[in-house]
Design a protein around this motif. Structure first.
Motif, PDB file in Angstrom:
ATOM      1  N   ILE A  25      -5.250   2.338   2.550  1.00 41.20           N
ATOM      2  CA  ILE A  25      -5.469   3.258   1.256  1.00 41.20           C
ATOM      3  C   ILE A  25      -5.869   3.827   0.750  1.00 41.20           C
ATOM      4  CG2 ILE A  25      -7.183   2.122   1.140  1.00 41.20           C
ATOM      5  CD1 ILE A  25      -7.059   1.215  -1.650  1.00 41.20           C
ATOM      6  N   THR A  26      -5.492   5.440  -0.621  1.00 45.78           N
ATOM      7  CA  THR A  26      -5.908   6.740  -0.588  1.00 45.78           C
ATOM      8  C   THR A  26      -6.799   6.386  -1.574  1.00 45.78           C
ATOM      9  OG1 THR A  26      -3.477   7.125  -0.321  1.00 45.78           O
ATOM     10  CG2 THR A  26      -4.967   8.485  -1.065  1.00 45.78           C
ATOM     11  N   LYS A  27      -8.020   7.059  -0.956  1.00 46.99           N
ATOM     12  CA  LYS A  27      -8.971   7.479  -1.958  1.00 46.99           C
ATOM     13  C   LYS A  27      -8.705   8.316  -2.838  1.00 46.99           C
ATOM     14  CE  LYS A  27     -12.393   7.366   1.913  1.00 46.99           C
ATOM     15  NZ  LYS A  27     -14.010   7.881   2.528  1.00 46.99           N
ATOM     16  N   PRO A  28      -9.484   8.331  -4.008  1.00 51.67           N
ATOM     17  CA  PRO A  28      -9.852   7.302  -4.852  1.00 51.67           C
ATOM     18  C   PRO A  28      -9.351   6.043  -5.072  1.00 51.67           C
ATOM     19  CG  PRO A  28     -10.172   8.063  -6.245  1.00 51.67           C
ATOM     20  CD  PRO A  28      -9.024   9.288  -5.511  1.00 51.67           C
ATOM     21  N   PHE A  29      -9.643   5.193  -4.493  1.00 52.92           N
ATOM     22  CA  PHE A  29      -9.121   4.019  -4.939  1.00 52.92           C
ATOM     23  C   PHE A  29      -9.681   2.131  -5.684  1.00 52.92           C
ATOM     24  CE2 PHE A  29     -11.496   3.207  -1.066  1.00 52.92           C
ATOM     25  CZ  PHE A  29     -12.761   1.998  -1.253  1.00 52.92           C
ATOM     26  N   SER A  30      -9.010   1.347  -6.466  1.00 53.70           N
ATOM     27  CA  SER A  30      -9.950   0.982  -6.785  1.00 53.70           C
ATOM     28  C   SER A  30     -10.452  -0.651  -5.828  1.00 53.70           C
ATOM     29  CB  SER A  30      -9.383  -0.630  -8.261  1.00 53.70           C
ATOM     30  OG  SER A  30      -9.923  -1.384  -8.417  1.00 53.70           O
ATOM     31  N   PRO A  31     -11.578  -0.805  -5.827  1.00 46.65           N
ATOM     32  CA  PRO A  31     -12.615  -1.780  -5.159  1.00 46.65           C
ATOM     33  C   PRO A  31     -12.071  -3.209  -5.104  1.00 46.65           C
ATOM     34  CG  PRO A  31     -14.616  -0.293  -5.815  1.00 46.65           C
ATOM     35  CD  PRO A  31     -13.281  -0.142  -6.220  1.00 46.65           C
ATOM     36  N   ARG A  32     -11.180  -3.451  -5.843  1.00 50.49           N
ATOM     37  CA  ARG A  32     -10.596  -4.660  -6.683  1.00 50.49           C
ATOM     38  C   ARG A  32      -9.304  -5.260  -5.883  1.00 50.49           C
ATOM     39  NH1 ARG A  32     -13.352  -3.834 -11.633  1.00 50.49           N
ATOM     40  NH2 ARG A  32     -14.309  -5.702 -11.986  1.00 50.49           N
ATOM     41  N   GLU A  33      -9.083  -3.320  -5.980  1.00 49.35           N
ATOM     42  CA  GLU A  33      -6.925  -4.186  -5.363  1.00 49.35           C
ATOM     43  C   GLU A  33      -8.041  -3.773  -3.610  1.00 49.35           C
ATOM     44  OE1 GLU A  33      -3.632  -0.377  -4.452  1.00 49.35           O
ATOM     45  OE2 GLU A  33      -5.206   0.127  -5.550  1.00 49.35           O
ATOM     46  N   LEU A  34      -8.388  -2.996  -3.533  1.00 46.90           N
ATOM     47  CA  LEU A  34      -8.749  -3.719  -1.738  1.00 46.90           C
ATOM     48  C   LEU A  34      -9.284  -4.910  -1.637  1.00 46.90           C
ATOM     49  CD1 LEU A  34      -9.413  -2.431   1.360  1.00 46.90           C
ATOM     50  CD2 LEU A  34     -11.589  -1.632   0.838  1.00 46.90           C
ATOM     51  N   VAL A  35     -10.116  -5.391  -2.298  1.00 44.08           N
ATOM     52  CA  VAL A  35     -10.154  -6.906  -1.922  1.00 44.08           C
ATOM     53  C   VAL A  35      -8.788  -7.668  -1.944  1.00 44.08           C
ATOM     54  CG1 VAL A  35     -11.774  -8.943  -2.898  1.00 44.08           C
ATOM     55  CG2 VAL A  35     -12.463  -6.887  -2.850  1.00 44.08           C
ATOM     56  N   ALA A  36      -8.205  -7.119  -3.086  1.00 45.22           N
ATOM     57  CA  ALA A  36      -7.049  -7.829  -3.337  1.00 45.22           C
ATOM     58  C   ALA A  36      -6.060  -7.901  -2.418  1.00 45.22           C
ATOM     59  CB  ALA A  36      -6.125  -7.802  -4.736  1.00 45.22           C
ATOM     60  N   ARG A  37      -5.996  -6.988  -1.208  1.00 50.73           N
ATOM     61  CA  ARG A  37      -4.813  -6.188  -0.086  1.00 50.73           C
ATOM     62  C   ARG A  37      -5.205  -7.326   1.176  1.00 50.73           C
ATOM     63  NH1 ARG A  37      -2.642   0.118   0.294  1.00 50.73           N
ATOM     64  NH2 ARG A  37      -2.174  -0.219  -2.145  1.00 50.73           N
ATOM     65  N   ILE A  38      -6.708  -7.010   1.090  1.00 50.10           N
ATOM     66  CA  ILE A  38      -7.166  -7.774   2.486  1.00 50.10           C
ATOM     67  C   ILE A  38      -7.170  -9.674   2.053  1.00 50.10           C
ATOM     68  CG2 ILE A  38      -9.495  -8.553   3.127  1.00 50.10           C
ATOM     69  CD1 ILE A  38     -10.372  -5.834   2.424  1.00 50.10           C
ATOM     70  N   ARG A  39      -7.233 -10.371   0.880  1.00 49.14           N
ATOM     71  CA  ARG A  39      -6.878 -11.653   0.813  1.00 49.14           C
ATOM     72  C   ARG A  39      -5.479 -11.298   1.033  1.00 49.14           C
ATOM     73  NH1 ARG A  39     -11.420 -15.012   0.846  1.00 49.14           N
ATOM     74  NH2 ARG A  39     -12.531 -14.951  -0.682  1.00 49.14           N
ATOM     75  N   ALA A  40      -4.769 -10.288   0.469  1.00 47.23           N
ATOM     76  CA  ALA A  40      -3.144 -10.733   0.758  1.00 47.23           C
ATOM     77  C   ALA A  40      -2.673 -11.222   2.554  1.00 47.23           C
ATOM     78  CB  ALA A  40      -2.291  -9.896   0.414  1.00 47.23           C
TER      79      ALA A  40
END
Length: 247
Positions: free
Chosen positions: A110-125
């Motif tokens: 994931i490229t900075k800057p990023f949304s922490p919510r998007e990061l969490v969603a990717r991890i959950r996936a």
């Protein structure tokens, strides 16, 4: 009436956040903790390796641009003892950087800057991918049905997530195994690169389809599969890949 004792639920998964920007790392950790992850932070490469050995994370969020021991070297060392999912954080949005990160064993980026919510969603996936985890308090129970697939000298034990070539174990990363699992579940069927990426990621993919080629290259090397005369993973030019017979 006595007050009810509201005990917080036990975290299901462990996350290690590695970034020399301590404030950013703490923000990511706080988002994961809200999602009931047990999250810890490391701010340099050597600390990250030491913590990973003790903490045994399920997922590592790893900054590419660490000072000293950089993220690529951390990822290389992680892969010698851990099968944790690795999400690489990069400030450079180029395919070359992404391929280099994937080439040392990262599963996503994931490229900075990023949304922490998007990061969490990717991890959950990623964590929704079917697999067997070693028992740990708080982890969801595995749901797979035991299954074994054979292609010539190649044997894939799906339930145990183990692969054997001529009865010798083959050590794969989680993403490499997921990829082999998808291909072997559909023998003879041609799967497009995008289909494979979305299958192993658990979500739509909007980047370059050719990133799957990096993982295929690693998998072929570990299976001693010659791309010119493949036995296990066959390239279908202009489309994608299919599972071979093993003969």
């Amino acid at each position: 009436m006595a007050a009810m004792n509201h005990t917080p639920p036990t975290p299901c998964y462990r996350a290690l956040i590695v970034d020399d920007e301590a404030a950013l790392a703490e923000v990511v950790a706080s988002y994961l903790q809200r999602e009931q992850f047990d999250a810890v932070v490391a701010t340099n490469g050597s600390e990250a390796i030491a913590v990973a050995r003790e903490f045994d994370p399920d997922v590592v969020i790893l900054d590419l641009g660490l000072p000293g021991t950089d993220g690529l070297e951390v990822c290389r060392q992680l892969r010698t003892f851990s099968d944790a999912y690795v999400v690489m954080l990069t400030a450079r949005d180029t395919e070359t950087d992404t391929v280099v990160g994937l080439s040392v064993g990262a599963d996503d980026y994931i490229t900075k800057p990023f949304s922490p919510r998007e990061l969490v969603a990717r991890i959950r996936a990623m964590l929704r991918r079917p697999r067997v985890l070693q028992p740990r308090a708080g982890r969801p129970a595995p749901t797979e049905i035991p299954q074994s697939r054979e292609f010539g000298d190649l044997r894939i034990d799906v339930a145990a997530r183990e692969v054997y070539l001529a009865d010798e174990p083959v050590l794969l990363t989680r993403t490499e195994f997921d990829l082999l699992d998808v291909l072997s579940a559909h023998p003879g069927v041609v799967l497009a690169r995008r289909q494979l990426l979305e299958s192993i990621r658990g979500e739509p993919w909007f980047g370059s389809d050719h990133l799957i080629d990096v993982h295929i290259g690693h998998l072929r090397r570990k299976l001693a599969d010659d791309p010119a005369q493949p036995r296990y993973i066959v390239t279908v030019r202009g489309v994608g890949y299919r599972m071979g017979t093993g003969r």
